[in-house]
Design an enzyme around this catalytic site. Structure first.
Site, PDB file in Angstrom:
ATOM      1  N   HIS A 271      -7.647  53.360 -10.234  1.00 48.65           N
ATOM      2  CA  HIS A 271      -7.781  52.289  -9.232  1.00 48.65           C
ATOM      3  C   HIS A 271      -7.952  51.008 -10.024  1.00 48.65           C
ATOM      4  O   HIS A 271      -8.925  50.879 -10.766  1.00 48.65           O
ATOM      5  CB  HIS A 271      -9.038  52.497  -8.382  1.00 48.65           C
ATOM      6  CG  HIS A 271      -8.934  53.639  -7.425  1.00 48.65           C
ATOM      7  ND1 HIS A 271      -9.959  53.992  -6.575  1.00 48.65           N
ATOM      8  CD2 HIS A 271      -7.924  54.497  -7.156  1.00 48.65           C
ATOM      9  CE1 HIS A 271      -9.583  55.018  -5.836  1.00 48.65           C
ATOM     10  NE2 HIS A 271      -8.360  55.355  -6.175  1.00 48.65           N
TER      11      HIS A 271
ATOM     12  N   CYS B 108     -11.982  54.189 -11.607  1.00 44.01           N
ATOM     13  CA  CYS B 108     -11.975  53.056 -10.677  1.00 44.01           C
ATOM     14  C   CYS B 108     -12.580  51.845 -11.388  1.00 44.01           C
ATOM     15  O   CYS B 108     -13.791  51.782 -11.621  1.00 44.01           O
ATOM     16  CB  CYS B 108     -12.751  53.390  -9.411  1.00 44.01           C
ATOM     17  SG  CYS B 108     -12.790  51.999  -8.272  1.00 44.01           S
TER      18      CYS B 108
ATOM     19  N   HIS C 218     -13.992  60.361  -8.218  1.00 46.28           N
ATOM     20  CA  HIS C 218     -14.148  58.902  -8.094  1.00 46.28           C
ATOM     21  C   HIS C 218     -15.588  58.558  -8.476  1.00 46.28           C
ATOM     22  O   HIS C 218     -16.521  59.199  -8.007  1.00 46.28           O
ATOM     23  CB  HIS C 218     -13.861  58.476  -6.646  1.00 46.28           C
ATOM     24  CG  HIS C 218     -13.797  56.996  -6.460  1.00 46.28           C
ATOM     25  ND1 HIS C 218     -14.922  56.194  -6.459  1.00 46.28           N
ATOM     26  CD2 HIS C 218     -12.735  56.171  -6.291  1.00 46.28           C
ATOM     27  CE1 HIS C 218     -14.541  54.935  -6.280  1.00 46.28           C
ATOM     28  NE2 HIS C 218     -13.228  54.891  -6.180  1.00 46.28           N
TER      29      HIS C 218
ATOM     30  N   ASP D 248      -6.460  48.229  -5.901  1.00 49.65           N
ATOM     31  CA  ASP D 248      -7.552  48.642  -5.025  1.00 49.65           C
ATOM     32  C   ASP D 248      -7.811  47.550  -4.009  1.00 49.65           C
ATOM     33  O   ASP D 248      -6.939  46.735  -3.751  1.00 49.65           O
ATOM     34  CB  ASP D 248      -8.765  48.974  -5.906  1.00 49.65           C
ATOM     35  CG  ASP D 248      -9.625  50.053  -5.289  1.00 49.65           C
ATOM     36  OD1 ASP D 248      -9.422  50.372  -4.122  1.00 49.65           O
ATOM     37  OD2 ASP D 248     -10.514  50.573  -5.990  1.00 49.65           O
ATOM     38  N   HIS D 249      -8.986  47.546  -3.473  1.00 48.78           N
ATOM     39  CA  HIS D 249      -9.318  46.612  -2.385  1.00 48.78           C
ATOM     40  C   HIS D 249      -8.706  45.234  -2.569  1.00 48.78           C
ATOM     41  O   HIS D 249      -8.717  44.684  -3.667  1.00 48.78           O
ATOM     42  CB  HIS D 249     -10.832  46.416  -2.307  1.00 48.78           C
ATOM     43  CG  HIS D 249     -11.573  47.688  -2.221  1.00 48.78           C
ATOM     44  ND1 HIS D 249     -12.920  47.766  -2.397  1.00 48.78           N
ATOM     45  CD2 HIS D 249     -11.152  48.946  -1.982  1.00 48.78           C
ATOM     46  CE1 HIS D 249     -13.300  49.013  -2.274  1.00 48.78           C
ATOM     47  NE2 HIS D 249     -12.247  49.756  -2.024  1.00 48.78           N
TER      48      HIS D 249
ATOM     49  N   TYR E  27      -8.605  46.915   2.903  1.00 51.45           N
ATOM     50  CA  TYR E  27      -7.312  47.606   2.941  1.00 51.45           C
ATOM     51  C   TYR E  27      -6.253  46.912   3.798  1.00 51.45           C
ATOM     52  O   TYR E  27      -5.490  47.561   4.501  1.00 51.45           O
ATOM     53  CB  TYR E  27      -7.508  49.064   3.372  1.00 51.45           C
ATOM     54  CG  TYR E  27      -8.102  49.884   2.258  1.00 51.45           C
ATOM     55  CD1 TYR E  27      -7.317  50.359   1.221  1.00 51.45           C
ATOM     56  CD2 TYR E  27      -9.477  50.147   2.204  1.00 51.45           C
ATOM     57  CE1 TYR E  27      -7.863  51.087   0.176  1.00 51.45           C
ATOM     58  CE2 TYR E  27     -10.037  50.878   1.158  1.00 51.45           C
ATOM     59  CZ  TYR E  27      -9.211  51.344   0.151  1.00 51.45           C
ATOM     60  OH  TYR E  27      -9.743  52.058  -0.884  1.00 51.45           O
TER      61      TYR E  27
HETATM   62  C1  DNO Z   1     -12.955  52.919  -1.648  1.00 49.07           C
HETATM   63  C2  DNO Z   1     -12.429  54.143  -2.209  1.00 49.07           C
HETATM   64  C3  DNO Z   1     -13.369  55.294  -2.040  1.00 49.07           C
HETATM   65  C4  DNO Z   1     -12.734  56.559  -2.543  1.00 49.07           C
HETATM   66  C5  DNO Z   1     -13.633  57.756  -2.443  1.00 49.07           C
HETATM   67  C6  DNO Z   1     -13.011  58.923  -3.128  1.00 49.07           C
HETATM   68  O1  DNO Z   1     -12.211  52.077  -1.310  1.00 49.07           O
HETATM   69  O2  DNO Z   1     -12.043  53.957  -3.512  1.00 49.07           O
HETATM   70  O3  DNO Z   1     -13.673  55.443  -0.687  1.00 49.07           O
HETATM   71  O4  DNO Z   1     -11.602  56.834  -1.803  1.00 49.07           O
HETATM   72  O5  DNO Z   1     -14.866  57.510  -2.981  1.00 49.07           O
HETATM   73  O6  DNO Z   1     -13.554  60.097  -2.652  1.00 49.07           O
END
Ligand code: DNO
Length: 357
Positions: free
Chosen positions: A264, A237, A199, A309-310, A323
């Site tokens: 992501h 991401c 990531h 993602d978020h 989340y």
């Molecule tokens: C945030 C996530 C990160 C991710 C880590 C992977 O929302 O995308 O916390 O899980 O960095 O190790």
């Protein structure tokens, strides 16, 4: 392409029963959360988690994340023992059918924001990052905490750890240490069939004076070249990398192609240099073109797990920052809609799943 959602286990207020009602969701990405960083995950806990997820009719093929012990990043102390434990965990995960393991190499702190509930004009709230606020934060004081931050340290341990980075660590050394780590774990992945997916650093610049190296195309190229196996791959991401205008996400997806095992996908609104808000996924809400991102994933052939993602907090929801259920579900549905349109417009033999029943 398989659409997934992150699930934080039994303590997650967003239950598997709720998640599985989202159309198009094939599985969840999850992890074992109660094992101290550096220890191997037991086969029993892995298989219990798998059973819980499978009993809800969902797949568990992606782990996010197996955390990397700070000794590995610092290249000191018990790093060999921790790497050995990491490899044991990988072997056990492969046995349970896990295909992709996400991890990161950010010193001490995972993703970082300066405000967790910033009210947006529409009344929803979102995570934001403002560089000059970040510069005022002393992570050793105050109570800022994000999902993904290891809160298991005493204050003294945290102070010592940060001091170690400040005195001993440079970007070059961090690169040496990630190389050392990958050279040990990728042969195990090649043997058992696990794809590692790093990531990127979020945000992709130094925070709290700590070095961060996984930030742009050059860094991802370097990472891939450290160990040539395809299993030494990426979590692309969009939100983490996309806050730097110079990171063109669709271009990066096409460039790294089959090295991307996990995507992501979210949007962010860049408000000023090094400042951004986490916006809704919908393209006009942010600075990234989410349609172009999904098209790039389609172009590379789509053997990739994707998750929205978020999300913002909407409709009065309270929950883990980033989340909640509602906005992530809207995000997933939007990504799924874009995908259906892209498939129908570009493919001759449209997949049966896109035809009316
Ligand atoms: C945030 C996530 C990160 C991710 C880590 C992977 O929302 O995308 O916390 O899980 O960095 O190790």
């Amino acid at each position: 392409m398989k659409l997934t959602m992150r699930w934080y286990g039994e303590s997650d207020p967003v239950t598997l029963e709720k998640l599985r009602q989202i159309p198009g969701l094939t599985g969840v990405v999850s992890a074992i959360y109660d094992v101290p960083v550096g220890k191997a995950w037991s086969e029993e806990s892995i298989f219990n988690l798998k059973k819980k997820i499978n009993d809800a009719n969902l797949e568990w093929e992606v782990v996010e994340s197996v955390p990397v012990h700070e000794d590995i990043k610092l290249g000191c102390g018990k790093r060999d023992e921790y790497i050995e434990n990491f490899c044991i965990t990988l072997r056990r995960l492969a046995k349970a059918g896990v295909k992709v393991v996400c991890y990161n190499f950010m010193p001490v702190f995972d993703w970082t924001r300066t405000e967790l509930k910033h009210i947006l004009p529409d009344g929803s709230n979102a995570l934001i990052y403002i560089e000059k606020e970040a510069q005022k934060i002393d992570p050793m004081e105050g109570d800022l905490s994000l999902p993904g931050w290891d809160i298991g340290y005493t204050k003294e341990e945290l102070v010592n750890l940060i001091k170690k980075y400040n005195t001993e660590m440079t970007e070059e050394k961090l690169w040496d240490n990630i190389k050392y780590f990958l050279e040990k774990i990728i042969p195990v992945c090649d043997e058992v069939g696990i794809k590692m997916a790093i990531h990127p650093d979020d945000p992709p610049w130094s925070v709290f004076g700590l070095p961060r190296i996984i930030t742009d195309t050059k860094a991802l190229e370097k990472l891939c070249s450290l160990v040539p196996s395809k299993n030494n791959g990426l979590t692309l991401c969009a939100g983490a990398l996309g806050v730097l205008k110079s990171n063109n996400i669709p271009e990066m997806i096409r460039k790294f192609g089959d090295r991307i095992h996990f995507g992501h996908v979210r949007n962010i609104l860049i408000t000023e240099e090094k400042c951004f808000e986490e916006s809704a996924h919908y393209t006009p809400c942010g600075s990234l073109d989410v349609y172009e991102i999904m098209k790039a994933y389609h172009d590379i052939g789509g053997d990739v797990y994707i998750r929205p993602d978020h999300g913002r907090m909407i409709w009065g929801e309270e929950g883990k920052p980033g989340y909640g259920l509602f906005d992530r579900a809207l995000g997933l549905t939007y990504l799924n809609g874009l995908w259906e349109a892209i498939v129908k417009e570009t493919e001759k033999d449209v997949d049966k799943k896109y035809l009316p029943r």
